[in-house]
Design a protein around this motif. Structure first.
Motif, PDB file in Angstrom:
ATOM      1  N   PRO A  60      30.694  38.350  36.467  1.00  0.00           N
ATOM      2  CA  PRO A  60      31.719  38.390  35.431  1.00  0.00           C
ATOM      3  C   PRO A  60      32.047  36.993  34.916  1.00  0.00           C
ATOM      4  O   PRO A  60      32.054  36.023  35.669  1.00  0.00           O
ATOM      5  N   ALA A 119      34.827  35.150  36.734  1.00  0.00           N
ATOM      6  CA  ALA A 119      34.449  34.604  38.044  1.00  0.00           C
ATOM      7  C   ALA A 119      33.761  33.256  37.873  1.00  0.00           C
ATOM      8  O   ALA A 119      34.046  32.297  38.600  1.00  0.00           O
ATOM      9  N   LEU A 143      36.416  30.630  36.848  1.00  0.00           N
ATOM     10  CA  LEU A 143      37.277  30.241  37.969  1.00  0.00           C
ATOM     11  C   LEU A 143      36.502  29.377  38.959  1.00  0.00           C
ATOM     12  O   LEU A 143      37.038  28.400  39.491  1.00  0.00           O
ATOM     13  N   GLY A 167      45.729  33.508  33.772  1.00  0.00           N
ATOM     14  CA  GLY A 167      44.436  33.106  34.324  1.00  0.00           C
ATOM     15  C   GLY A 167      43.783  34.147  35.202  1.00  0.00           C
ATOM     16  O   GLY A 167      43.071  33.789  36.131  1.00  0.00           O
ATOM     17  N   GLY A 168      44.010  35.414  34.913  1.00  0.00           N
ATOM     18  CA  GLY A 168      43.422  36.471  35.740  1.00  0.00           C
ATOM     19  C   GLY A 168      44.404  36.926  36.793  1.00  0.00           C
ATOM     20  O   GLY A 168      45.176  36.127  37.318  1.00  0.00           O
ATOM     21  N   TYR A 169      44.409  38.225  37.097  1.00  0.00           N
ATOM     22  CA  TYR A 169      45.344  38.752  38.109  1.00  0.00           C
ATOM     23  C   TYR A 169      44.711  39.884  38.911  1.00  0.00           C
ATOM     24  O   TYR A 169      44.596  39.814  40.110  1.00  0.00           O
ATOM     25  N   CYS A 170      44.288  40.961  38.217  1.00  0.00           N
ATOM     26  CA  CYS A 170      43.839  42.140  38.948  1.00  0.00           C
ATOM     27  C   CYS A 170      42.347  42.081  39.265  1.00  0.00           C
ATOM     28  O   CYS A 170      41.895  42.684  40.234  1.00  0.00           O
ATOM     29  N   MET A 171      41.575  41.396  38.419  1.00  0.00           N
ATOM     30  CA  MET A 171      40.132  41.247  38.563  1.00  0.00           C
ATOM     31  C   MET A 171      39.377  42.565  38.550  1.00  0.00           C
ATOM     32  O   MET A 171      38.213  42.627  38.978  1.00  0.00           O
ATOM     33  N   ILE A 172      40.025  43.648  38.099  1.00  0.00           N
ATOM     34  CA  ILE A 172      39.331  44.937  38.020  1.00  0.00           C
ATOM     35  C   ILE A 172      39.450  45.563  36.637  1.00  0.00           C
ATOM     36  O   ILE A 172      39.257  46.760  36.469  1.00  0.00           O
ATOM     37  N   ARG A 182      42.100  45.868  34.493  1.00  0.00           N
ATOM     38  CA  ARG A 182      43.275  46.672  34.182  1.00  0.00           C
ATOM     39  C   ARG A 182      44.421  45.905  33.537  1.00  0.00           C
ATOM     40  O   ARG A 182      45.206  46.474  32.792  1.00  0.00           O
ATOM     41  N   CYS A 204      36.917  39.731  33.319  1.00  0.00           N
ATOM     42  CA  CYS A 204      36.704  39.983  34.745  1.00  0.00           C
ATOM     43  C   CYS A 204      35.736  41.137  34.964  1.00  0.00           C
ATOM     44  O   CYS A 204      35.239  41.304  36.081  1.00  0.00           O
TER      45      CYS A 204
END
Lengths: 318, 123
Positions: free
Chosen positions: B47, B50, B53, B71-76, B78, B95
């Motif tokens: 992703p 990824a 980061l 800056g991204g939280y759930c990474m799935i 959503r 992500c």
């Protein structure tokens, strides 16, 4: 025409349901939103424990469950999001830019759970992740977003992400649970510190690990009544012993039916697969009764909690 | 943008090539994407978020009106904290969107440059 069973979600519950339903003679289609099936087993690193005392690596368990589903005749479509439900258990499937409607004679909702949020000042800063989000980064993508980590939470989920972070070479600077009014993450552009009460700790990342909640939106959308059970993670679909929802042909299994263990998810997937196959006349009631009688303590407890929930609201989507 | 971005060394971001229980990570840094004009190495098929980061990038987007960073939280796929402009298209959930050679990725400020018919007051 062979009876078609659609399984939404390819985690442990969905894979177990697909294997059983396939072996019972149904035409099974399993839809998984991630690039490969396995669900939580693809990003968890700690061994999975079974009541028998056995342990298994999540990756090996995922491979074994997937092989059983395929051997049972199930078709697994990855990268497919089940985005909606239409009466008659027709589902909307989104794959990339395409959306199609897929008919099902029975639908098993095995869509798992999501992390609970925990709002506090600064929680939206870059570097603050849900526990699961950090797990996916560390264990699936093998990326460390920062070295000094604070973990908010005090239960099993917190313990697991602390272990995962340590194995990934992170330093746990602080962990625990505090009221949101005692917490603050400081930036300015990305998290650099967490303040807990009077104490300030320099951090590079924060994981929020305060628990999970069922993600049964598909079942709710179909009109399944929902109750509230703190022990199962919050809003949980109301189901009978056979994991049937009250919407004809719609069953729910695994974390979507209440947050629990991997073993429970597999066992409920198995039970829902049998229930769905029986509802379509593919197997005798005796097979389902046998599975009900063989339920272990966790499944019985889950059923008891679900039976004693008060309904919270009805869904008049007619 | 402050030095919080790109400081791989400062906040300890990086790749876990070895792991005590998960074993070695065999995916090589074989593709290059362009992020805000700068080349960033990535593993084929990982992703976008990824890769960013891992490279030390921390801010992926800023919110409409407040300008607050995300800056991204759930990474799935959503929560939309990872939404960025990819090959000119805004609101791409990085992500769950995989890197391809030559992809052009930009920090999304607000709703992105393509905002059809949204009133100024809502931006």
């Amino acid at each position: 025409m062979t009876a078609r069973i659609v399984v939404a979600g390819g985690g442990p519950a969905g894979l177990a349901a697909a294997a059983v339903a396939g072996r019972a003679g149904a035409d099974v289609l399993l839809l998984e939103e991630r690039p490969e099936a396995g669900g939580q087993l693809r990003y968890r690193a700690q061994p999975v424990e079974f009541d028998s005392g056995g342990v298994e690596s999540p990756a090996l368990l995922a491979a074994r469950l997937q092989a059983a589903a395929i051997e049972g005749g199930a078709e697994i479509r990855a990268g497919a999001v089940v985005a909606g439900w239409f009466p008659g258990n027709e589902v909307l499937v989104v794959e990339g830019p395409r959306a199609t409607r897929v008919a099902a004679d029975a639908l098993i909702v095995a869509t798992g759970s999501t992390d609970l949020p925990y709002p506090f000042p600064g929680a939206t800063l870059p570097g603050v992740f849900s526990a699961r989000g950090l797990q996916v980064l560390l264990n699936t993508h093998r990326v460390r977003p920062g070295r000094r980590v604070a973990v908010i939470g005090g239960g099993d989920e917190a313990e697991e992400i602390i272990n995962d972070a340590v194995l990934a070479g992170c330093e746990i600077v602080w962990s625990g649970i505090a009221p949101a009014s005692f917490l603050r993450a400081e930036g300015p552009d990305a998290v650099s510190a967490i303040v807990v009460g009077q104490d300030r700790h320099e951090v590079d990342a924060i994981a929020i690990a305060v628990g999970r909640q069922p993600d049964a939106a598909l079942a709710t959308m179909a009109g399944t009544p929902v109750g509230f059970a703190a022990e199962l993670g919050g809003y949980t679909p109301s189901l009978n012993d056979r994991l049937a929802s009250g919407i004809p042909g719609l069953f729910v299994a695994g974390d979507a039916a209440g947050v629990g263990s991997v073993a429970a998810a597999i066992a409920e997937g198995h039970l829902a697969g049998l229930g769905a196959a029986h509802s379509l006349g593919l197997i005798d009631a005796a097979r389902v009764d046998e599975a009900l009688a063989a339920r272990g303590p966790e499944l019985r407890w889950r059923a008891a909690v679900r039976s004693s929930m008060s309904p919270t609201f009805a869904q008049p989507y007619e | 943008m402050s030095d919080a971005n790109r400081s791989t060394g400062g906040h300890g971001a990086g790749r876990l090539t070895e792991h005590p229980t998960l074993g070695p990570h065999v995916n090589a840094l074989s593709v290059t994407m362009i992020f805000d004009g700068q080349p960033i190495e990535a593993c084929d098929g990982e992703p976008i978020a990824a890769a960013l980061l891992a490279a030390g990038v921390r801010v992926l987007r800023t919110m409409p009106r407040s300008g607050d960073p995300r800056g991204g939280y759930c990474m799935i796929g959503r929560c939309a904290d990872c939404a960025m402009i990819v090959d000119g298209e805004p609101n791409v959930l990085t992500c769950v969107t995989l890197v391809r050679e030559g992809m052009v990725v930009q920090t999304q400020h607000g709703l992105g440059e393509v905002a059809w018919g949204i009133p100024e007051a809502a931006k």
